[in-house]
Design a protein around this motif. Structure first.
Motif, PDB file in Angstrom:
ATOM      1  N   LEU A 219      56.799  -7.395  29.825  1.00 48.85           N
ATOM      2  CA  LEU A 219      58.136  -6.821  29.777  1.00 48.85           C
ATOM      3  C   LEU A 219      58.005  -5.526  28.990  1.00 48.85           C
ATOM      4  O   LEU A 219      57.741  -5.544  27.790  1.00 48.85           O
ATOM      5  CB  LEU A 219      59.114  -7.782  29.092  1.00 48.85           C
ATOM      6  N   PHE A 220      58.141  -4.398  29.684  1.00 48.51           N
ATOM      7  CA  PHE A 220      57.941  -3.093  29.064  1.00 48.51           C
ATOM      8  C   PHE A 220      59.256  -2.351  28.952  1.00 48.51           C
ATOM      9  O   PHE A 220      60.046  -2.312  29.902  1.00 48.51           O
ATOM     10  CB  PHE A 220      56.959  -2.252  29.883  1.00 48.51           C
ATOM     11  N   ILE A 221      59.490  -1.739  27.780  1.00 50.39           N
ATOM     12  CA  ILE A 221      60.674  -0.907  27.563  1.00 50.39           C
ATOM     13  C   ILE A 221      60.207   0.449  27.074  1.00 50.39           C
ATOM     14  O   ILE A 221      59.439   0.546  26.112  1.00 50.39           O
ATOM     15  CB  ILE A 221      61.638  -1.538  26.532  1.00 50.39           C
ATOM     16  N   GLY A 222      60.640   1.526  27.743  1.00 54.82           N
ATOM     17  CA  GLY A 222      60.268   2.890  27.361  1.00 54.82           C
ATOM     18  C   GLY A 222      61.390   3.849  27.681  1.00 54.82           C
ATOM     19  O   GLY A 222      62.341   3.501  28.382  1.00 54.82           O
ATOM     20  N   ASP A 223      61.247   5.081  27.184  1.00 54.14           N
ATOM     21  CA  ASP A 223      62.386   5.993  27.327  1.00 54.14           C
ATOM     22  C   ASP A 223      62.078   7.323  28.002  1.00 54.14           C
ATOM     23  O   ASP A 223      62.993   7.970  28.510  1.00 54.14           O
ATOM     24  CB  ASP A 223      62.992   6.290  25.956  1.00 54.14           C
ATOM     25  N   ASP A 224      60.817   7.794  28.001  1.00 55.63           N
ATOM     26  CA  ASP A 224      60.632   9.157  28.490  1.00 55.63           C
ATOM     27  C   ASP A 224      59.513   9.265  29.517  1.00 55.63           C
ATOM     28  O   ASP A 224      59.002   8.252  30.022  1.00 55.63           O
ATOM     29  CB  ASP A 224      60.435  10.141  27.331  1.00 55.63           C
TER      30      ASP A 224
END
Length: 277
Positions: A219-224
């Protein structure tokens, strides 16, 4: 997906528009399987933590370390921070806590909190190339130079008017050195240059071959933009991916702010604890 080197002259706002897919649904905890099946892979700046005027000014809000520690325990250690920052920098931010991590955009890795950090076949930038890139910081007061060893970042949050000049200077250096194996990573008020031989995705792929991450659904969370490579490989692992602050192609949902991410992670920990008692 376009090669990151194609973004050298584009500010992030244009890249976000180009990369955005169809509208995504808000994130629901119901999407997440039992934590015994999950490996958490979490970007830091702009994802877990709010961005600051300078890289050194970020801070860890109360309760976040407790949440990360609990998720690390509930997943039997399958929680890793995935960042462009070096492992040493990550440890300084979260001190005294230590977490498994992929650092330097995939250049470094630590598989467990009590293991040594390893370089992942990542050559450092050429010294002469670094010297030329570092000179760009002299274009304007407020441009901050960050040497990460495996990469070099030019932060211009304090000098937004210098954005175009920075990218033009980087493009000129690339034109002068067309054989140099480098990638340009546009970020939120930062232009980062690294060796082309590794990415966050290559680091995650290596991480997922090792216990306790192997066999789990990431489960990966990133922003840019630097997180796009990881979003792209999540289907290979039947994983989940979520963006923060903007839409991104292929993700399963979108958080508005890092605080929303922290709340979500806390809810997952409490949900799992409720099942056990």
């Amino acid at each position: 997906m376009a090669d990151n080197s194609d973004f050298a002259e584009l500010p992030l706002r244009d890249i976000a528009d180009e990369q955005a897919g169809d509208a995504v649904m808000p994130v629901s905890a119901s999407l997440v399987p039992p934590l015994g099946d999950i490996a958490f892979l979490l970007d830091i700046d702009g994802t877990l933590l709010e961005l600051a005027a300078t890289p050194r000014e970020v801070w860890v809000p109360p309760g976040l370390a407790e949440t990360l520690n609990r998720l690390h325990e509930l997943t039997s250690g399958a929680l890793a921070l995935v960042s462009g920052r070096s492992l040493n920098d990550i440890d300084l931010i979260f001190a005294p806590e230590v977490y498994p991590a992929v650092g330097g955009h995939g250049a470094e890795m630590r598989l467990a909190i009590d293991s040594e950090a390893d370089a992942v076949q990542a050559p450092p930038l050429d010294k002469e190339l670094k010297r030329r890139l570092a000179a760009i910081a002299k274009l304007s007061p407020g441009i901050l130079l960050e040497d990460k060893g495996y990469s070099l970042a030019l932060h211009y949050r304090l000098a937004p008017q210098a954005e175009q000049a920075i990218y033009q200077a980087v493009s000129q250096i690339r034109a002068d050195l067309p054989e140099a194996p480098i990638e340009v990573l546009p970020g939120k008020c930062v232009c980062e240059i690294k060796h082309a031989g590794f990415t966050k995705a290559s680091g995650v792929r290596e991480l997922m071959t090792h216990s306790p991450f192997k066999g789990r659904k990431p489960l990966f969370i990133g922003d840019d933009v630097t997180d796009e490579t990881v979003f792209a490989i999540m289907p290979d692992y039947d994983g989940l991916s979520f963006s923060v602050g903007r839409q991104a192609r292929g993700v399963h949902g979108q958080f508005g702010t890092p605080n929303d991410v922290r709340i979500f992670l806390g809810e997952l920990a409490r949900r799992e604890d409720a099942k056990r008692f």
